[in-house]
Design an enzyme around this catalytic site. Structure first.
Site, PDB file in Angstrom:
ATOM      1  CB  SER A 125      -0.393  -6.375   7.108  1.00  0.00           C
ATOM      2  OG  SER A 125       0.200  -7.267   6.214  1.00  0.00           O
TER       3      SER A 125
ATOM      4  CG  HIS B 186      -6.992  -4.102  10.413  1.00  0.00           C
ATOM      5  ND1 HIS B 186      -5.683  -3.745  10.526  1.00  0.00           N
ATOM      6  CD2 HIS B 186      -7.071  -4.857   9.283  1.00  0.00           C
ATOM      7  CE1 HIS B 186      -4.990  -4.256   9.519  1.00  0.00           C
ATOM      8  NE2 HIS B 186      -5.812  -4.937   8.756  1.00  0.00           N
TER       9      HIS B 186
ATOM     10  NE  ARG C 288      -2.089  -1.262   3.686  1.00  0.00           N
ATOM     11  CZ  ARG C 288      -1.605  -0.375   4.525  1.00  0.00           C
ATOM     12  NH1 ARG C 288      -1.778   0.925   4.314  1.00  0.00           N
ATOM     13  NH2 ARG C 288      -0.929  -0.750   5.600  1.00  0.00           N
TER      14      ARG C 288
ATOM     15  CE  LYS D 185      -6.240  -3.761   4.662  1.00  0.00           C
ATOM     16  NZ  LYS D 185      -6.929  -4.435   5.799  1.00  0.00           N
TER      17      LYS D 185
ATOM     18  NE  ARG E 206      -0.179  -9.094   1.792  1.00  0.00           N
ATOM     19  CZ  ARG E 206      -0.773  -8.773   2.926  1.00  0.00           C
ATOM     20  NH1 ARG E 206      -1.808  -9.488   3.356  1.00  0.00           N
ATOM     21  NH2 ARG E 206      -0.355  -7.781   3.653  1.00  0.00           N
TER      22      ARG E 206
ATOM     23  CE  LYS F  19      -5.659  -8.596  10.300  1.00  0.00           C
ATOM     24  NZ  LYS F  19      -4.374  -8.215   9.710  1.00  0.00           N
ATOM     25  CB  THR F  20      -4.093 -14.538   7.515  1.00  0.00           C
ATOM     26  OG1 THR F  20      -4.622 -13.290   7.068  1.00  0.00           O
ATOM     27  CG2 THR F  20      -4.520 -15.637   6.556  1.00  0.00           C
TER      28      THR F  20
ATOM     29  CG  ASP G  47      -7.529  -7.797   6.570  1.00  0.00           C
ATOM     30  OD1 ASP G  47      -6.707  -7.680   7.480  1.00  0.00           O
ATOM     31  OD2 ASP G  47      -7.622  -6.991   5.635  1.00  0.00           O
TER      32      ASP G  47
END
Length: 538
Positions: free
Chosen positions: A240, A222, A63, A203, A324, A244-245, A259
């Site tokens: 990120s 988030h 990003r 996003k 990713r 989390k994932t 997410d």
């Protein structure tokens, strides 16, 4: 409005009232097979040996938060947290929009009509218009796909136009560079130009929901989320790269999402219909469910290097550490079919502590939970944002400052009220470094993290013996089955105890300095949850 589910249509039919004119073909709601064909034919992407579509994003491999702008108008003036959001005027946005329309003339574009939000009471219909076919597949994977009946009468409330070939002019458009993410919260239009990084689209939807939902009493988060067989759902906050994932993909629990979620009167719900997982050093042994998605038709691999046989090399970070995969949620065998779950029993706040000071898990009081939520301490992981090449300490309020249009106190107060109302247990989990800071220590063993989380989620950890951390004041377990007891006391893992103490004092000072901007927005209980600087030992 077209009545078919997909196909090529007159541009005015597919684009509606957004004002794009003189276009080439508009490919509306194409499926994976058609988008594969287009992306490969046009040279946008390649086919991997196992069937995934592989695309490369060029100079932008993450990003570009410094290139994101929000329109400052009469509606947003008193609602947006302008200390955190860069402003452009309505006139600058209108000029930018006109130039987007001019560039779009004659172009073949792709349109996906999708939804953000699995809760029927809080759904956001989103039309995504892209220049690239692979971007259309990416966002089709990431958002929720309406059924045929909904598509027949679809009316978008939000529109995203993504043209990577567009180059912004700072003097003309009020931007910082040739890259721009411009968000008009009033008209609910987002313009993305100068970047092929697909994550900007998802996003943008998150940003819009973060703006809209608090006024309805819904907490946007988030976070990832999963739920156990007894309806015991859990929420995992974190930036990120903090886990989390990975940590929510638990074969013993149903995955809600990885997410972005909302928490309202009926429980939690996913904003998305897919997952966007980091793949650097991904292995079948450590993360079998995520690894399996990379070998499926329909998955998009982003910036993943292929070997000479077109097999993905997940250990190759030569293009970026931020490699990713984007795939539909139903590619995970135990994913929720509804995207909804009851109110959470546990909240996990994930941090990747690059200083090596934080324990692997700590129990938080409600006041401490709000303090750490507003602080949002972690480390930016290499590649997540452009220019970040190694982990660096940062404070990202609400564990997602770049996506928060409103003041953090609005989100923090909502969270605290929901925690109190539903008697939620809160935990801080460090997935960062142990035995020293980044460069000398090592990453926290994922096996230990999983064991600690399992104990927290099944309730057994509440019965452990706890000590009070001298720096942060939260409770830390003394021993946990199947976990090496030494890592529960971070100081004991350092060879140089005095060096640990110096690092701890440094980090505590950073917390205190950072929280100064929130002190006037919270009560004494939250201010009292701040860490304390310890005197140096004689």
């Amino acid at each position: 409005m077209p009545k078919k589910e997909s196909g090529v249509f007159n541009p005015d039919q597919a684009i509606g009232t957004i004002g794009l004119e003189g276009l080439g073909e508009v490919r509306y709601n194409l499926g994976a097979a058609e988008l594969y064909e287009a992306a490969i034919r046009l040279g946008e992407a390649h086919l991997s040996a196992e069937g995934a579509l592989v695309a490369y994003t060029g100079q932008h491999t993450g990003r570009s938060p410094k290139d994101k702008f929000v329109v400052r108008d009469g509606n947003t003036e008193g609602k947006v947290w302008w200390d955190n959001n860069k402003a452009i005027s309505p006139e600058q946005f209108e000029t930018l929009f006109a130039d987007f329309k001019a560039l779009a003339k004659g172009k073949d574009l792709y349109v996906q009509d999708l939804e953000g939000g699995a809760d029927p009471a809080n759904v956001l219909p989103v039309r995504v218009i892209t220049e690239f076919a692979w971007h259309s597949l990416f966002i089709r994977n990431l958002l929720i796909r309406p059924d045929r009946a909904k598509l027949a009468t679809f009316v978008p409330k939000m529109t995203i136009i993504d043209l990577p070939s567009f180059r912004a002019d700072p003097a003309r458009h009020g931007t910082r560079s040739e890259t721009v993410i411009a968000v008009d919260l009033t008209r609910m239009i987002v313009l993305i130009g100068g970047s092929a990084y697909a994550g900007e689209m998802k996003k943008s939807v998150f940003t819009m929901l973060n703006y809209l939902l608090p006024e309805r009493g819904v907490m946007p988060m988030h976070c990832s989320a999963n739920v156990g067989p007894k309806g015991d759902s859990a929420v995992f906050f974190g930036l990120s790269g903090t886990g989390k994932t990975t940590l929510s993909a638990d074969p013993t629990r149903t995955l809600i999402g990885d997410d972005e979620h909302g928490w309202g009167k009926d429980g939690i719900f996913n904003f998305e219909g897919g997952c966007y997982a980091k793949t650097i050093r991904l292995s079948a042994e450590a993360e079998p469910e995520i690894f399996a998605t990379t070998r499926r038709f329909g998955t998009v691999l982003e910036n993943v290097v292929l070997d000479e046989k077109r097999v993905p090399d997940f250990d190759d970070g030569s293009l970026t550490e931020n490699t990713r995969c984007a795939y539909p949620l139903d590619f995970i065998p135990n994913a929720s079919e509804t995207g909804r779950a009851p109110h959470p029993k546990n909240i996990i706040m994930l941090t990747a502590d690059a200083f090596g000071v934080m324990p692997p898990i700590a129990r938080l009081t409600p006041a401490q939970a709000m303090y750490h939520f507003l602080s949002g301490y972690t480390a930016k992981v290499a590649g997540t944002e452009r220019g970040v090449t190694e982990p660096e300490a940062t404070f990202s309020t609400c564990f997602g400052a770049p996506f928060m249009p409103r003041h953090p106190s609005e989100y923090g107060n909502l969270l605290r009220e929901l925690i109190a109302e539903h008697n939620v247990d809160c935990w801080l989990v460090n997935t960062g470094w142990t035995g020293g800071a980044y460069g000398t220590g090592r990453r926290m063993p994922i096996k230990a993290t999983r064991a600690l989380l399992a104990a927290a989620l099944n309730g057994s950890l509440k019965n452990a013996e706890f000590r009070t951390d001298p720096n942060f004041g939260f409770e830390v377990p003394v021993s946990v089955p199947d976990v090496d007891g030494s890592i529960l006391d971070p100081r004991s893992t350092w060879a140089d105890k005095a060096a640990y103490d110096r690092q701890a004092r440094k980090l505590v000072g950073m917390f205190i300095d950072n929280f100064g901007k929130f002190e006037s927005h919270v009560d004494q209980a939250v201010r009292g949850a701040a860490p304390r600087v310890q005197e140096a030992a004689e």
